[in-house]
Write a protein that holds these residues in place. Structure first.
Motif, PDB file in Angstrom:
ATOM      1  N   ASP A   1       0.839  -1.210   0.000  1.00  0.00           N
ATOM      2  CA  ASP A   1       0.000   0.000   0.000  1.00  0.00           C
ATOM      3  C   ASP A   1       0.866   1.249   0.000  1.00  0.00           C
ATOM      4  N   TRP A   2       1.927   1.233   0.817  1.00  0.00           N
ATOM      5  CA  TRP A   2       2.809   2.408   0.868  1.00  0.00           C
ATOM      6  C   TRP A   2       3.557   2.600  -0.458  1.00  0.00           C
ATOM      7  N   LEU A   3       3.980   1.486  -1.042  1.00  0.00           N
ATOM      8  CA  LEU A   3       4.667   1.603  -2.339  1.00  0.00           C
ATOM      9  C   LEU A   3       3.709   2.150  -3.397  1.00  0.00           C
ATOM     10  N   THR A   4       2.516   1.604  -3.432  1.00  0.00           N
ATOM     11  CA  THR A   4       1.522   2.067  -4.407  1.00  0.00           C
ATOM     12  C   THR A   4       1.156   3.526  -4.154  1.00  0.00           C
ATOM     13  N   GLY A   5       1.023   3.895  -2.891  1.00  0.00           N
ATOM     14  CA  GLY A   5       0.659   5.271  -2.554  1.00  0.00           C
ATOM     15  C   GLY A   5       1.727   6.291  -2.903  1.00  0.00           C
ATOM     16  N   SER A   6       2.970   5.849  -3.016  1.00  0.00           N
ATOM     17  CA  SER A   6       4.051   6.790  -3.356  1.00  0.00           C
ATOM     18  C   SER A   6       4.415   6.736  -4.840  1.00  0.00           C
ATOM     19  N   ASP A   7       3.782   5.835  -5.589  1.00  0.00           N
ATOM     20  CA  ASP A   7       4.078   5.707  -7.027  1.00  0.00           C
ATOM     21  C   ASP A   7       3.903   7.028  -7.769  1.00  0.00           C
ATOM     22  N   TRP A   8       2.847   7.747  -7.455  1.00  0.00           N
ATOM     23  CA  TRP A   8       2.567   8.947  -8.244  1.00  0.00           C
ATOM     24  C   TRP A   8       3.620  10.028  -8.022  1.00  0.00           C
ATOM     25  N   PHE A   9       4.276  10.070  -6.834  1.00  0.00           N
ATOM     26  CA  PHE A   9       5.368  11.033  -6.616  1.00  0.00           C
ATOM     27  C   PHE A   9       6.510  10.734  -7.585  1.00  0.00           C
ATOM     28  N   VAL A  10       6.839   9.438  -7.683  1.00  0.00           N
ATOM     29  CA  VAL A  10       7.929   9.012  -8.558  1.00  0.00           C
ATOM     30  C   VAL A  10       7.548   9.257 -10.020  1.00  0.00           C
ATOM     31  N   GLN A  11       6.321   8.904 -10.373  1.00  0.00           N
ATOM     32  CA  GLN A  11       5.863   9.089 -11.752  1.00  0.00           C
ATOM     33  C   GLN A  11       5.842  10.564 -12.139  1.00  0.00           C
ATOM     34  N   ARG A  12       5.308  11.392 -11.241  1.00  0.00           N
ATOM     35  CA  ARG A  12       5.245  12.834 -11.540  1.00  0.00           C
ATOM     36  C   ARG A  12       6.651  13.393 -11.733  1.00  0.00           C
ATOM     37  N   HIS A  13       7.582  12.983 -10.857  1.00  0.00           N
ATOM     38  CA  HIS A  13       8.960  13.488 -10.960  1.00  0.00           C
ATOM     39  C   HIS A  13       9.561  13.099 -12.312  1.00  0.00           C
ATOM     40  N   GLY A  14       9.337  11.816 -12.712  1.00  0.00           N
ATOM     41  CA  GLY A  14       9.856  11.364 -14.011  1.00  0.00           C
ATOM     42  C   GLY A  14       9.219  12.108 -15.169  1.00  0.00           C
ATOM     43  N   ASP A  15       7.912  12.337 -15.087  1.00  0.00           N
ATOM     44  CA  ASP A  15       7.219  13.082 -16.149  1.00  0.00           C
ATOM     45  C   ASP A  15       7.746  14.505 -16.259  1.00  0.00           C
ATOM     46  N   GLU A  16       7.950  15.153 -15.111  1.00  0.00           N
ATOM     47  CA  GLU A  16       8.449  16.541 -15.122  1.00  0.00           C
ATOM     48  C   GLU A  16       9.845  16.597 -15.729  1.00  0.00           C
ATOM     49  N   LEU A  17      10.703  15.629 -15.399  1.00  0.00           N
ATOM     50  CA  LEU A  17      12.046  15.598 -15.978  1.00  0.00           C
ATOM     51  C   LEU A  17      11.979  15.349 -17.485  1.00  0.00           C
ATOM     52  N   ALA A  18      11.116  14.422 -17.895  1.00  0.00           N
ATOM     53  CA  ALA A  18      10.995  14.088 -19.318  1.00  0.00           C
ATOM     54  C   ALA A  18      10.506  15.286 -20.126  1.00  0.00           C
ATOM     55  N   LEU A  19       9.692  16.126 -19.508  1.00  0.00           N
ATOM     56  CA  LEU A  19       9.167  17.300 -20.192  1.00  0.00           C
ATOM     57  C   LEU A  19      10.094  18.510 -20.090  1.00  0.00           C
ATOM     58  N   GLY A  20      11.216  18.348 -19.370  1.00  0.00           N
ATOM     59  CA  GLY A  20      12.155  19.454 -19.214  1.00  0.00           C
ATOM     60  C   GLY A  20      11.630  20.533 -18.291  1.00  0.00           C
ATOM     61  N   MET A  21      10.725  20.190 -17.397  1.00  0.00           N
ATOM     62  CA  MET A  21      10.131  21.164 -16.466  1.00  0.00           C
ATOM     63  C   MET A  21      10.912  21.179 -15.160  1.00  0.00           C
ATOM     64  N   ASP A  22      10.658  22.238 -14.388  1.00  0.00           N
ATOM     65  CA  ASP A  22      11.151  22.234 -13.009  1.00  0.00           C
ATOM     66  C   ASP A  22      10.383  21.151 -12.271  1.00  0.00           C
ATOM     67  N   THR A  23      11.071  20.424 -11.407  1.00  0.00           N
ATOM     68  CA  THR A  23      10.420  19.332 -10.681  1.00  0.00           C
ATOM     69  C   THR A  23       9.814  19.842  -9.385  1.00  0.00           C
ATOM     70  N   THR A  24       8.710  19.224  -9.017  1.00  0.00           N
ATOM     71  CA  THR A  24       8.037  19.560  -7.762  1.00  0.00           C
ATOM     72  C   THR A  24       8.906  19.137  -6.591  1.00  0.00           C
ATOM     73  N   LEU A  25       9.528  17.964  -6.705  1.00  0.00           N
ATOM     74  CA  LEU A  25      10.412  17.465  -5.660  1.00  0.00           C
ATOM     75  C   LEU A  25      11.828  17.943  -5.915  1.00  0.00           C
ATOM     76  N   THR A  26      12.542  18.235  -4.852  1.00  0.00           N
ATOM     77  CA  THR A  26      13.967  18.522  -5.007  1.00  0.00           C
ATOM     78  C   THR A  26      14.673  17.203  -5.270  1.00  0.00           C
ATOM     79  N   ALA A  27      15.902  17.276  -5.733  1.00  0.00           N
ATOM     80  CA  ALA A  27      16.679  16.060  -5.987  1.00  0.00           C
ATOM     81  C   ALA A  27      16.839  15.272  -4.689  1.00  0.00           C
ATOM     82  N   GLN A  28      17.028  15.976  -3.581  1.00  0.00           N
ATOM     83  CA  GLN A  28      17.179  15.307  -2.280  1.00  0.00           C
ATOM     84  C   GLN A  28      15.879  14.615  -1.851  1.00  0.00           C
TER      85      GLN A  28
END
Length: 178
Positions: free
Chosen positions: A113-140
């Motif tokens: 459940d915790w892994l599934t619940g955090s999937d969208w953070f990882v997915q959003r970060h990857g999408d933002e990087l792929a689009l060349g956007m500033d990321t919501t999450l810091t690298a840290q």
């Protein structure tokens, strides 16, 4: 004169009934109502009921655990519904403790459940990087999430005994602490 009324289906003692005197014949009483007997029922103890056995034409004491809830050692919940139904010898007053496999399955479900619940953070970060956007999450923050997710995945290998699991600390960004 008193007679004793019993239930037509269960035979269970219900109440005393005072018979009316016959106004036309001194010393006689009117016909008693159906499902009555002149024999006084025995005093029932705890978890007992007086039941009139019509085949024997007498009262018997029988088990009465109606409404009692219990569990069997396999974890199934039961409730006594009928008069005369005895509690099994193995009846438990509370659910049995979960087996090792049940505890392990519950821990894996929580982890998943915790892994599934955090999937969208990882997915959003990857999408933002792929689009060349500033990321919501810091690298840290992203690194902390990925390290936490990896620690969750390693739990079964590090601690196969479910009682020894120590959950890794949830990253602050996932708790909403920023």
């Amino acid at each position: 004169m008193q007679v004793y009324k019993y239930d037509t289906e269960t035979g269970e003692y219900l109440s005393p009934v005072e018979l009316q005197k016959n106004p036309k014949r001194a010393g006689e009483y009117l016909i008693p109502p159906a499902n009555t007997t002149p024999t006084r029922p025995p005093n029932a103890g705890e978890n007992q009921a007086a039941v009139f056995d019509t085949s024997l034409n007498r009262w018997v004491l029988t088990d009465d655990y109606r409404g009692r809830e219990y569990w069997l050692p396999d974890g199934t919940f039961q409730k006594v519904e009928n008069i005369g139904e005895a509690l099994p010898k193995e009846a438990l007053d509370q659910p049995p403790p979960p087996s090792e496999s049940e505890k392990y399955a519950a821990l894996l479900a929580q982890r998943n459940d915790w892994l599934t619940g955090s999937d969208w953070f990882v997915q959003r970060h990857g999408d933002e990087l792929a689009l060349g956007m500033d990321t919501t999450l810091t690298a840290q923050e992203y690194k902390e999430i990925q390290q936490w997710r990896q620690a969750l995945r390693q739990l079964p290998q590090q601690y196969p005994d479910s009682d020894s699991w120590v959950w890794p600390a949830v990253p602050a960004v996932l708790k909403g602490e920023q």
